[in-house]
Design a protein around this motif. Structure first.
Motif, PDB file in Angstrom:
ATOM      1  N   VAL A  23       0.845  -1.196   0.000  1.00  0.00           N
ATOM      2  CA  VAL A  23       0.000   0.000   0.000  1.00  0.00           C
ATOM      3  C   VAL A  23       0.881   1.246   0.000  1.00  0.00           C
ATOM      4  CG1 VAL A  23      -1.645   1.345   1.358  1.00  0.00           C
ATOM      5  CG2 VAL A  23      -1.977  -1.117   1.070  1.00  0.00           C
ATOM      6  N   GLU A  24       1.998   1.182   0.722  1.00  0.00           N
ATOM      7  CA  GLU A  24       2.921   2.326   0.766  1.00  0.00           C
ATOM      8  C   GLU A  24       3.502   2.598  -0.619  1.00  0.00           C
ATOM      9  OE1 GLU A  24       2.146   0.828   4.649  1.00  0.00           O
ATOM     10  OE2 GLU A  24       2.965  -0.228   2.890  1.00  0.00           O
ATOM     11  N   ASP A  25       3.809   1.538  -1.367  1.00  0.00           N
ATOM     12  CA  ASP A  25       4.312   1.705  -2.742  1.00  0.00           C
ATOM     13  C   ASP A  25       3.272   2.416  -3.601  1.00  0.00           C
ATOM     14  OD1 ASP A  25       6.679   0.351  -2.178  1.00  0.00           O
ATOM     15  OD2 ASP A  25       5.822  -1.592  -2.723  1.00  0.00           O
ATOM     16  N   VAL A  26       2.031   1.993  -3.478  1.00  0.00           N
ATOM     17  CA  VAL A  26       0.954   2.579  -4.272  1.00  0.00           C
ATOM     18  C   VAL A  26       0.768   4.051  -3.916  1.00  0.00           C
ATOM     19  CG1 VAL A  26      -1.523   2.522  -4.744  1.00  0.00           C
ATOM     20  CG2 VAL A  26      -0.233   0.377  -4.580  1.00  0.00           C
ATOM     21  N   ALA A  27       0.786   4.358  -2.610  1.00  0.00           N
ATOM     22  CA  ALA A  27       0.634   5.747  -2.168  1.00  0.00           C
ATOM     23  C   ALA A  27       1.741   6.626  -2.726  1.00  0.00           C
ATOM     24  CB  ALA A  27       0.620   5.803  -0.641  1.00  0.00           C
ATOM     25  N   ALA A  28       2.968   6.108  -2.724  1.00  0.00           N
ATOM     26  CA  ALA A  28       4.094   6.884  -3.239  1.00  0.00           C
ATOM     27  C   ALA A  28       3.983   7.097  -4.741  1.00  0.00           C
ATOM     28  CB  ALA A  28       5.412   6.175  -2.897  1.00  0.00           C
ATOM     29  N   LEU A  30       1.243   7.039  -6.637  1.00  0.00           N
ATOM     30  CA  LEU A  30       0.078   7.848  -6.993  1.00  0.00           C
ATOM     31  C   LEU A  30       0.091   9.217  -6.321  1.00  0.00           C
ATOM     32  CD1 LEU A  30      -0.900   5.176  -8.179  1.00  0.00           C
ATOM     33  CD2 LEU A  30      -3.161   5.640  -7.210  1.00  0.00           C
ATOM     34  N   ASP A  31       1.081   9.430  -5.416  1.00  0.00           N
ATOM     35  CA  ASP A  31       1.185  10.684  -4.678  1.00  0.00           C
ATOM     36  C   ASP A  31      -0.119  10.983  -3.934  1.00  0.00           C
ATOM     37  OD1 ASP A  31       2.354  12.984  -3.706  1.00  0.00           O
ATOM     38  OD2 ASP A  31       1.812  14.208  -5.441  1.00  0.00           O
ATOM     39  N   CYS A  32      -0.567   9.977  -3.187  1.00  0.00           N
ATOM     40  CA  CYS A  32      -1.789  10.129  -2.409  1.00  0.00           C
ATOM     41  C   CYS A  32      -1.533   9.620  -0.996  1.00  0.00           C
ATOM     42  CB  CYS A  32      -2.947   9.380  -3.055  1.00  0.00           C
ATOM     43  SG  CYS A  32      -2.746   7.575  -3.079  1.00  0.00           S
ATOM     44  N   SER A  33      -2.501   9.795  -0.117  1.00  0.00           N
ATOM     45  CA  SER A  33      -2.356   9.350   1.263  1.00  0.00           C
ATOM     46  C   SER A  33      -2.458   7.835   1.355  1.00  0.00           C
ATOM     47  CB  SER A  33      -3.431   9.999   2.140  1.00  0.00           C
ATOM     48  OG  SER A  33      -4.713   9.505   1.774  1.00  0.00           O
ATOM     49  N   ALA A  34      -1.932   7.274   2.441  1.00  0.00           N
ATOM     50  CA  ALA A  34      -2.008   5.828   2.643  1.00  0.00           C
ATOM     51  C   ALA A  34      -3.451   5.342   2.739  1.00  0.00           C
ATOM     52  CB  ALA A  34      -1.212   5.428   3.886  1.00  0.00           C
ATOM     53  N   PRO A  35      -4.353   6.069   3.464  1.00  0.00           N
ATOM     54  CA  PRO A  35      -5.754   5.615   3.498  1.00  0.00           C
ATOM     55  C   PRO A  35      -6.412   5.584   2.120  1.00  0.00           C
ATOM     56  CG  PRO A  35      -5.336   7.136   5.297  1.00  0.00           C
ATOM     57  CD  PRO A  35      -4.121   7.170   4.427  1.00  0.00           C
ATOM     58  N   TYR A  40      -8.229   2.327  -2.625  1.00  0.00           N
ATOM     59  CA  TYR A  40      -8.116   1.921  -4.023  1.00  0.00           C
ATOM     60  C   TYR A  40      -7.772   0.436  -4.124  1.00  0.00           C
ATOM     61  CZ  TYR A  40      -8.042   6.824  -5.573  1.00  0.00           C
ATOM     62  OH  TYR A  40      -8.358   8.127  -5.849  1.00  0.00           O
ATOM     63  N   VAL A  41      -6.768   0.021  -3.348  1.00  0.00           N
ATOM     64  CA  VAL A  41      -6.309  -1.363  -3.405  1.00  0.00           C
ATOM     65  C   VAL A  41      -7.419  -2.315  -2.971  1.00  0.00           C
ATOM     66  CG1 VAL A  41      -4.742  -3.033  -2.341  1.00  0.00           C
ATOM     67  CG2 VAL A  41      -3.863  -0.837  -3.150  1.00  0.00           C
ATOM     68  N   ARG A  42      -8.152  -1.945  -1.910  1.00  0.00           N
ATOM     69  CA  ARG A  42      -9.237  -2.794  -1.422  1.00  0.00           C
ATOM     70  C   ARG A  42     -10.319  -2.964  -2.485  1.00  0.00           C
ATOM     71  NH1 ARG A  42     -12.019  -0.242   3.503  1.00  0.00           N
ATOM     72  NH2 ARG A  42     -12.898   1.019   1.811  1.00  0.00           N
ATOM     73  N   GLU A  43     -10.628  -1.891  -3.220  1.00  0.00           N
ATOM     74  CA  GLU A  43     -11.634  -1.990  -4.278  1.00  0.00           C
ATOM     75  C   GLU A  43     -11.172  -2.924  -5.390  1.00  0.00           C
ATOM     76  OE1 GLU A  43     -12.942   1.796  -5.686  1.00  0.00           O
ATOM     77  OE2 GLU A  43     -13.352   2.568  -3.679  1.00  0.00           O
ATOM     78  N   LEU A  44      -9.883  -2.874  -5.723  1.00  0.00           N
ATOM     79  CA  LEU A  44      -9.358  -3.767  -6.757  1.00  0.00           C
ATOM     80  C   LEU A  44      -9.340  -5.217  -6.274  1.00  0.00           C
ATOM     81  CD1 LEU A  44      -6.421  -1.592  -8.144  1.00  0.00           C
ATOM     82  CD2 LEU A  44      -8.588  -2.092  -9.273  1.00  0.00           C
ATOM     83  N   VAL A  45      -9.075  -5.419  -4.991  1.00  0.00           N
ATOM     84  CA  VAL A  45      -9.128  -6.772  -4.433  1.00  0.00           C
ATOM     85  C   VAL A  45     -10.556  -7.302  -4.489  1.00  0.00           C
ATOM     86  CG1 VAL A  45      -8.892  -8.141  -2.319  1.00  0.00           C
ATOM     87  CG2 VAL A  45      -7.106  -6.513  -2.956  1.00  0.00           C
ATOM     88  N   ASP A  46     -11.514  -6.474  -4.102  1.00  0.00           N
ATOM     89  CA  ASP A  46     -12.922  -6.881  -4.131  1.00  0.00           C
ATOM     90  C   ASP A  46     -13.377  -7.242  -5.540  1.00  0.00           C
ATOM     91  OD1 ASP A  46     -13.082  -6.455  -1.425  1.00  0.00           O
ATOM     92  OD2 ASP A  46     -14.019  -4.479  -1.581  1.00  0.00           O
ATOM     93  N   ALA A  47     -12.786  -6.573  -6.542  1.00  0.00           N
ATOM     94  CA  ALA A  47     -13.142  -6.841  -7.938  1.00  0.00           C
ATOM     95  C   ALA A  47     -12.377  -8.019  -8.521  1.00  0.00           C
ATOM     96  CB  ALA A  47     -12.886  -5.595  -8.790  1.00  0.00           C
TER      97      ALA A  47
END
Length: 270
Positions: A23-28, A30-35, A40-47
């Motif tokens: 998740v930290e990699d994704v945040a870095a 996408l330049d977004c917060s960890a939450p 985003y990651v949780r939605e992709l997992v659900d899909a």
């Protein structure tokens, strides 16, 4: 960038060199917060597009495999082309590869293997250089001037390194020669010891290719091969694939129109 675009862009972060992300990699990236990244990651997992591993990292999920299967089953160019490629490979005695141009990426979508010992660097789904090798040049030579100008603005160095010219005029002139020939022969351009003869593929009458078929020939065997016969074979296979694919697409369109008219008549009669 919209939220859905950012969410889907996470899938582009994965590569052969980087198969897992936190998740930290994704945040870095996408330049977004960890939450936000976690959401985003949780939605992709659900899909089913991502899967979480025991260590907490994420990788591509099973939905990707299912989508690839549906793509292969629904692509008319691939469905029509596979038996023609198999026939050509058996007749010519060489591997045959289909490549497709998607936006600003070129990927191989199918390979008919004649020589199992021939190890090619690129395979299905792995993006290839846009301006090196037979397939991209066979495709590029059919593009309109405006599209070539956009490509030259974005990739002048890659175009020059591909031997297609240092100016836009030189780029167009190089491709015009290929277009007039109707095929392109590359020798050790993409991989040492590997040559290829490619011809463009079309799915409509616009004159702009969407892909190419290529005969893959070990360079050391090229001097002993009947080059004219190989060129004739790949051009005939490409033309036959293009013609049959257009017929399939047109029949689908006719069927859709007929169904629409039938539905309209049913509604009126009701």
């Amino acid at each position: 960038m919209s939220s859905i675009t950012k969410l889907l862009s996470i899938l582009d972060l994965f590569s052969q060199a980087r198969p897992f992300l936190s998740v930290e990699d994704v945040a870095a990236e996408l330049d977004c917060s960890a939450p936000t990244a976690y959401r985003y990651v949780r939605e992709l997992v659900d899909a089913g597009l991502l899967v979480r591993f025991a260590g907490g990292d994420y990788g591509l999920g099973p939905r990707i495999i299912k989508l690839d299967y549906h793509l292969r089953m629904s692509d008319p160019l691939l469905a029509v082309g596979q038996p023609i490629m198999r026939e050509l490979s058996e007749h010519a005695g060489f591997d045959v590869v289909m490549s497709r141009w998607y936006g600003y990426e070129l990927v191989d979508t199918h390979r008919e293997t004649h020589d199992a010992a021939l190890d090619l660097r690129y395979g299905r789904g792995r993006p290839r250089p846009l301006f090196l090798g037979a397939a991209p040049k066979a495709i590029l030579c059919t593009f309109p001037k405006a599209k070539l100008a956009v490509l030259f603005d974005q990739y002048p160095d890659e175009i020059a390194q591909g031997g297609l010219g240092a100016t836009l005029d030189e780029f167009r002139a190089s491709l015009l020669k290929i277009r007039r020939a109707g095929f392109y022969l590359s020798r050790d351009e993409l991989e040492n010891g590997i040559s290829a003869i490619a011809s463009p593929l079309f799915t409509d009458d616009s004159g702009e290719a969407v892909g190419a078929l290529a005969l893959i020939v070990p360079t050391q065997r090229l001097e002993f091969a009947n080059l004219d016969r190989l060129v004739e074979s790949i051009q005939e296979a490409s033309a036959r694939t293009s013609q049959r694919t257009r017929a399939v697409i047109e029949s689908r369109g006719t069927g859709a129109v007929a169904s629409s008219h039938a539905a309209s008549r049913a509604r009126r009669s009701a």
